[in-house]
Design an enzyme around this catalytic site. Structure first.
Site, PDB file in Angstrom:
ATOM      1  N   CYS A 134       0.811  -1.217   0.000  1.00  0.00           N
ATOM      2  CA  CYS A 134       0.000   0.000   0.000  1.00  0.00           C
ATOM      3  C   CYS A 134       0.844   1.266   0.000  1.00  0.00           C
ATOM      4  CB  CYS A 134      -0.937  -0.001   1.211  1.00  0.00           C
ATOM      5  SG  CYS A 134      -1.941   1.492   1.342  1.00  0.00           S
ATOM      6  N   CYS A 156      -1.629   1.710  -2.915  1.00  0.00           N
ATOM      7  CA  CYS A 156      -2.621   2.765  -2.689  1.00  0.00           C
ATOM      8  C   CYS A 156      -2.050   4.177  -2.651  1.00  0.00           C
ATOM      9  CB  CYS A 156      -3.355   2.533  -1.356  1.00  0.00           C
ATOM     10  SG  CYS A 156      -3.514   0.825  -0.848  1.00  0.00           S
ATOM     11  N   LYS A 179      -0.178   5.367  -5.903  1.00  0.00           N
ATOM     12  CA  LYS A 179      -1.204   5.322  -6.948  1.00  0.00           C
ATOM     13  C   LYS A 179      -2.152   6.504  -6.829  1.00  0.00           C
ATOM     14  CE  LYS A 179      -4.922   3.684  -6.164  1.00  0.00           C
ATOM     15  NZ  LYS A 179      -5.343   2.293  -6.278  1.00  0.00           N
ATOM     16  N   TYR A 220      -9.201  -3.857 -11.664  1.00  0.00           N
ATOM     17  CA  TYR A 220      -9.137  -2.468 -11.205  1.00  0.00           C
ATOM     18  C   TYR A 220      -7.739  -1.874 -11.362  1.00  0.00           C
ATOM     19  CZ  TYR A 220      -6.909  -3.616  -6.709  1.00  0.00           C
ATOM     20  OH  TYR A 220      -6.028  -4.019  -5.736  1.00  0.00           O
ATOM     21  N   GLU A 225      -7.057   1.496 -13.499  1.00  0.00           N
ATOM     22  CA  GLU A 225      -6.441   2.668 -12.876  1.00  0.00           C
ATOM     23  C   GLU A 225      -5.166   3.092 -13.607  1.00  0.00           C
ATOM     24  OE1 GLU A 225      -7.986   2.081  -8.265  1.00  0.00           O
ATOM     25  OE2 GLU A 225      -6.028   1.307  -8.840  1.00  0.00           O
ATOM     26  N   ARG A 263      -5.981  -5.950  13.856  1.00  0.00           N
ATOM     27  CA  ARG A 263      -6.363  -5.400  15.169  1.00  0.00           C
ATOM     28  C   ARG A 263      -7.341  -6.312  15.897  1.00  0.00           C
ATOM     29  NH1 ARG A 263      -7.155   0.819  12.965  1.00  0.00           N
ATOM     30  NH2 ARG A 263      -4.939   1.402  13.031  1.00  0.00           N
ATOM     31  N   HIS A 282     -28.569  19.721  -1.941  1.00  0.00           N
ATOM     32  CA  HIS A 282     -28.677  20.203  -3.323  1.00  0.00           C
ATOM     33  C   HIS A 282     -27.809  21.433  -3.537  1.00  0.00           C
ATOM     34  CE1 HIS A 282     -30.642  20.821  -7.174  1.00  0.00           C
ATOM     35  NE2 HIS A 282     -30.800  22.111  -6.861  1.00  0.00           N
ATOM     36  N   GLU A 342     -27.174  13.515  -3.866  1.00  0.00           N
ATOM     37  CA  GLU A 342     -28.606  13.613  -3.559  1.00  0.00           C
ATOM     38  C   GLU A 342     -29.430  12.626  -4.388  1.00  0.00           C
ATOM     39  OE1 GLU A 342     -30.824  17.153  -4.961  1.00  0.00           O
ATOM     40  OE2 GLU A 342     -28.943  17.758  -5.925  1.00  0.00           O
TER      41      GLU A 342
END
Length: 503
Positions: free
Chosen positions: A83, A88, A91, A222, A226, A372, A492, A497
């Protein structure tokens, strides 16, 4: 007041003594671990030994240290794993850069004129790499502050009676060993595809010193989407070679179809129903030979000339090579992923695995959460502490970005029955593009199940969908219904929305 203070003093003193005892015990434990390091006969012993200094391993080690146990992390490369170093983080920097390039094209439509802007790949790479190095240092400092020992080198399990690893000639053991070695990009061999080694993978993308003029990306997942989007937006002429007729085939059909269209609208050539046959080096660059076999059509052979970047993005495989897992008798699947149960237990007691090496939900936050949860279960006695792998939100940093959480319409049909589903979709041009010649589409879908129309899937692609997903993911995780969405007042004018006004 005085008598109350006197009553509280013994409790406060007791609390202080407990804390002092806790830290004294921890300090002794850590000293013990370090003093045995030089012994050739006995391995250095910790309460927790983590193999892999990536997201999952670091999260598990730090949480365990917070709970008062001695821990060590073994890492052969840079701290932070995929990562931080080749995933990540860099990237996202490249994606942000590509978004800037797109906005520059729109400046004139918003009244900004003049200026001869030039892009420097070299400058960006220098700043990006410096940022990653700072993160490496931060991870090391965090380990030092937590008194977690860092062991540099490659871990190999030995044949000792109790699970033990050897690193650079020294042995280490623990009653609890966590394998969090992650994964690596897959690449075909030269035997499988002649000249395949002339290409690079996603790791190699971050080593490029210059923006390629002509790039070919192989893959439809993906990472391929990307990488192709970044290269194209920054000015490289890009082609994608995909085996079928759409990208992101594991996503909801709405996303797969729209993302395929957006890539083509952006000027990226899609070589559909195609595979790479061979690659050879020429004076003008690489020559990529492609074989195309569309349904009900004859096979066709074509070549792409002058390629200066061939990038393989055809999947990832687990980083288990060289660990000598056979010494433990660990169960692995056909692709080499370590098999774990819902509590991250492997087939060997006291050995655990989290993250990409397990082959499930290959996402950084998943590995962190799993690490964790595991630490709390082992060292805090929370026997039910485990990660819930359902409704995990994820984003693809395509152009525009994709956001998705929950089941695809097809998956929901299998789970609940098609007759029990109702879907709500919309497609529109975001207000940002009201002023621009360049257009992208925004598509959204809610997949609802049962009479109460519980939202079991939410899928969207469009400007801002990456940032708007997190909040909606909370709602889906909590079991929100279509009525809950409808009862929420819209903001809005925004794209988000639309999700609370679908009919």
């Amino acid at each position: 007041m005085i008598s109350m203070s006197l009553r509280k003093t013994p409790f406060a003193l007791l609390t202080f003594q407990r804390r002092l005892s806790f830290f004294t015990h921890r300090k002794k434990s850590l000293v013990f671990a370090r003093t045995m390091a030089g012994s050739p006969s006995s391995p250095t012993r910790f309460d927790l030994l983590v193999i892999g200094g990536g997201s999952g391993g670091l999260a598990g080690a730090r949480r365990a240290a917070e709970l008062g146990v001695s821990a060590a992390v073994i890492e052969s490369l840079k701290l932070g794993g995929t990562c931080v170093n080749v995933g990540c983080v860099p990237k996202k920097i490249m994606w942000n850069t590509a978004v800037h390039a797109e906005y520059i094209h729109d400046h004139g439509d918003y009244g900004f004129h003049g200026g001869n802007l030039k892009f420097s790949w070299r400058l960006l790479k220098e700043k990006r790499d410096a940022y990653v190095r700072r993160l490496n240092d931060i991870y090391q400092n965090n380990l030092d502050k937590a008194q977690i020992q860092t062991i540099s080198g490659h871990a190999v399990f030995t044949s000792d009676p109790e699970p033990t690893v050897e690193v650079n000639g020294s042995k280490y053991t623990a009653p609890h060993i966590l394998i969090a070695t992650g994964g690596r990009p897959s690449m075909p061999s030269d035997e499988e595809v002649p000249g395949a080694s002339l290409g690079i993978n996603s790791d190699g993308f971050f080593e490029l010193e210059h923006l390629p003029k002509r790039s070919v990306i192989v893959g439809a997942g993906y990472i391929a989407v990307e990488m192709a989007g970044i290269l194209s937006a920054l000015g490289s002429k890009a082609s994608m070679i995909i085996r079928q007729d759409k990208v992101l085939r594991n996503f909801d059909s709405l996303i797969s179809e729209n993302c395929t269209q957006e890539l083509e609208k952006a000027g990226i050539e899609l070589c559909k129903n195609s595979q790479v046959k061979s690659i050879r080096k020429t004076d003008s660059g690489l020559e990529v030979t492609v074989v195309t076999k569309a349904p009900d059509e004859e096979e066709k052979i074509s070549t792409i000339q002058g390629v200066d970047c061939l990038l393989w993005a055809i999947g990832r495989e687990p980083n288990t090579e060289g660990l000598n897992l056979d010494a433990l008798g660990l169960k692995q699947d056909e692709r080499g992923h370590i098999v774990v149960d819902e509590f991250q237990n492997t087939s060997r007691k006291g050995i655990y695995a989290v993250g990409d090496v397990c082959g499930k939900a290959l996402l950084t936050p998943v590995a962190i959460a799993a690490g964790r949860k595991l630490a709390h279960r082992i060292f805090e006695g929370k026997k039910d502490s485990k990660l819930d792998y359902s409704n995990i939100p994820t984003v693809v940093f395509s152009h525009p970005p994709v956001g998705t959480v929950g089941l695809t319409e097809e998956e929901a049909g299998t789970t609940y029955g098609k007759e029990n589903l109702k879907t709500y979709t919309t497609s529109f041009t975001p207000m940002y593009h009201a002023m621009t010649t360049r257009k992208t589409q925004c598509v959204m879908k809610l997949v609802c199940a049962g009479k109460e129309e519980k939202v079991v899937g939410l899928h969207m692609q469009g400007l801002g969908c990456d940032e708007m997903l997190q909040g909606f993911a909370v709602a889906v995780k909590m079991g929100a219904t279509k009525a809950d969405f409808d009862n929420t007042i819209a903001i809005h004018p925004t794209s988000s929305e639309e999700l609370v006004t679908l009919r």
